[in-house]
Scaffold this motif. Structure first.
Motif, mmCIF file in Angstrom:
data_model
loop_
_atom_site.group_PDB
_atom_site.id
_atom_site.type_symbol
_atom_site.label_atom_id
_atom_site.label_comp_id
_atom_site.label_asym_id
_atom_site.label_seq_id
_atom_site.Cartn_x
_atom_site.Cartn_y
_atom_site.Cartn_z
ATOM 1 N N ILE A 14 3.797 -10.042 7.345
ATOM 2 C CA ILE A 14 3.120 -9.830 6.062
ATOM 3 C C ILE A 14 1.595 -9.874 6.196
ATOM 4 C CG2 ILE A 14 5.095 -10.749 4.805
ATOM 5 C CD1 ILE A 14 3.413 -13.254 4.190
ATOM 6 N N GLY A 15 1.115 -10.110 7.426
ATOM 7 C CA GLY A 15 -0.313 -9.987 7.685
ATOM 8 C C GLY A 15 -1.136 -11.243 7.499
ATOM 9 N N THR A 35 -6.079 -11.354 4.037
ATOM 10 C CA THR A 35 -5.479 -10.510 5.081
ATOM 11 C C THR A 35 -4.092 -9.979 4.737
ATOM 12 O OG1 THR A 35 -4.467 -12.435 6.185
ATOM 13 C CG2 THR A 35 -6.704 -11.783 6.883
ATOM 14 N N ASN A 37 -0.690 -8.167 3.469
ATOM 15 C CA ASN A 37 -0.357 -6.798 3.079
ATOM 16 C C ASN A 37 -0.135 -6.777 1.564
ATOM 17 O OD1 ASN A 37 -0.290 -6.244 5.840
ATOM 18 N ND2 ASN A 37 1.931 -6.538 5.963
ATOM 19 N N LYS A 39 0.674 -4.365 -0.257
ATOM 20 C CA LYS A 39 1.879 -3.584 -0.520
ATOM 21 C C LYS A 39 2.839 -3.788 0.634
ATOM 22 C CE LYS A 39 3.492 0.885 -2.178
ATOM 23 N NZ LYS A 39 3.077 2.251 -2.639
ATOM 24 N N GLN A 40 3.858 -4.602 0.415
ATOM 25 C CA GLN A 40 4.799 -4.986 1.472
ATOM 26 C C GLN A 40 6.144 -4.318 1.220
ATOM 27 O OE1 GLN A 40 4.131 -6.937 4.168
ATOM 28 N NE2 GLN A 40 6.203 -6.703 4.964
ATOM 29 N N TYR A 84 10.078 -7.704 -1.744
ATOM 30 C CA TYR A 84 8.966 -6.773 -1.531
ATOM 31 C C TYR A 84 7.963 -6.953 -2.654
ATOM 32 C CZ TYR A 84 11.549 -3.716 -4.843
ATOM 33 O OH TYR A 84 12.215 -3.204 -5.924
ATOM 34 N N ASP A 86 3.976 -5.333 -4.484
ATOM 35 C CA ASP A 86 2.810 -4.464 -4.594
ATOM 36 C C ASP A 86 1.855 -5.198 -5.538
ATOM 37 O OD1 ASP A 86 0.927 -2.493 -4.748
ATOM 38 O OD2 ASP A 86 2.261 -0.936 -5.546
#
Length: 306
Positions: A14-15, A35, A37, A39-40, A84, A86
């Motif tokens: 996920i960054g 950092t 994401n 949008k995952q 998920y 966004d």
């Protein structure tokens, strides 16, 4: 679809930065925003997460829950859920994430799903809370965060106690609301009900060791399908569709978690643990345990200083 088996894999996926520990992590959402994401795409992981959302825009989907409460909210992620999001880079709050090994090592968290059913995959309903309740739980998150980043040798004893305290506060909050108001139509689907009943049957089959007629029957998908009055293939399809795992894999995961807990937290011999888990011989249990964990029961116990 990505499937993260370790917390480190999840953080990388996920960054965000690597966790300090392999079995437990705590994060502030605002720290992740640098950092993460935003949008995952859909993924699964094998952990429990308990989050406090104070602010944040965009959309996050956790399992069958597509709409979170608009105000302050506590929400949960259960193992094998599809997740998920966004989102906007404005989220604030905290979350903790922990795996089954963290639970197995803690006598205080034994039987966690039965004691705190809101962690189950079919019951993990996002809960809107008031400012007073935010103040109560954020103090607990603050304490966990401080301990987690400390150098105290016994910090995980304090963390375990605070996790238990957090869970009990959340349990109290659930008692004060009519949670049926928050349940979407998706939760009422037959497949989720069957999955929930299946997980409960697994729990109870190994919780009550007085039933000597179970033996290895409780290791088979057909045993639970018969209890649920459905065909084993139908049960397996439902479990696979929702969790990404087969019914047999969920049974084996439960057995392994119970075995780890009993090896770490009790003085039972390997033979006694094998029989308590309905194995007809200790050798069969030891072979299964080594195949899954790559360690013998005795070496696993020794590595955890028991």
């Amino acid at each position: 679809m990505d499937h993260y088996k370790t917390i480190e894999e999840y953080c990388k996926g996920i960054g965000i930065s690597r966790p300090k520990h392999s079995e437990f992590d705590i994060r502030r959402f605002k720290d992740n925003m640098k950092t993460i994401n935003l949008k995952q795409p859909p993924f699964r992981h094998e952990f429990f997460a308990i989050a406090l959302k104070i602010a944040g825009g965009g959309k996050a989907v956790s399992g069958h829950h597509t709409d979170f409460p608009e105000g302050y909210a506590i929400f949960f992620n259960s193992p094998f859920q599809i997740l998920y999001w966004d989102i906007l880079p404005d989220w604030e709050g905290y979350y903790i994430i922990f795996n089954q090994d963290f639970i197995s090592k803690s006598p205080a968290l034994n039987n966690i799903l039965n004691r705190f059913p809101f962690l189950k995959i079919e019951k993990d309903i996002p809960l809107e809370i008031e400012q007073k309740q935010v103040d109560e739980v954020i103090e607990i998150y603050d304490d966990i965060f401080e301990e987690y980043h400390s150098n105290h040798d016994d910090k995980f004893h304090i963390i375990e106690s605070n996790v238990l305290l957090l869970l009990n506060y959340i349990k109290r909050y659930f008692r004060k609301v009519d949670t049926t108001l928050h349940v979407s139509e998706e939760v009422r689907k037959t497949d989720l009900k069957i999955l929930g009943r299946f997980q409960t049957l697994i729990d109870t089959s190994f919780f009550n060791n007085s039933d000597t007629n179970l033996n290895s029957k409780s290791h088979s998908t057909s045993y639970y399908a018969d209890k649920l009055s459905i065909h084993p293939n139908h049960l397996n399809r439902i479990v696979k569709q929702i969790t990404g795992q087969t019914a047999k894999q969920l049974i084996q995961i439960h057995i392994i978690n119970l075995a780890k807990s009993r090896l770490i937290n009790t003085n039972l011999s390997v033979k006694e643990i094998a029989y308590s888990l309905h194995y007809e011989s200790p050798n069969n249990f030891s072979s299964f345990f080594k195949r899954i964990t790559k360690k013998t029961p005795n070496s696993y116990r020794k590595n955890h200083n028991i």
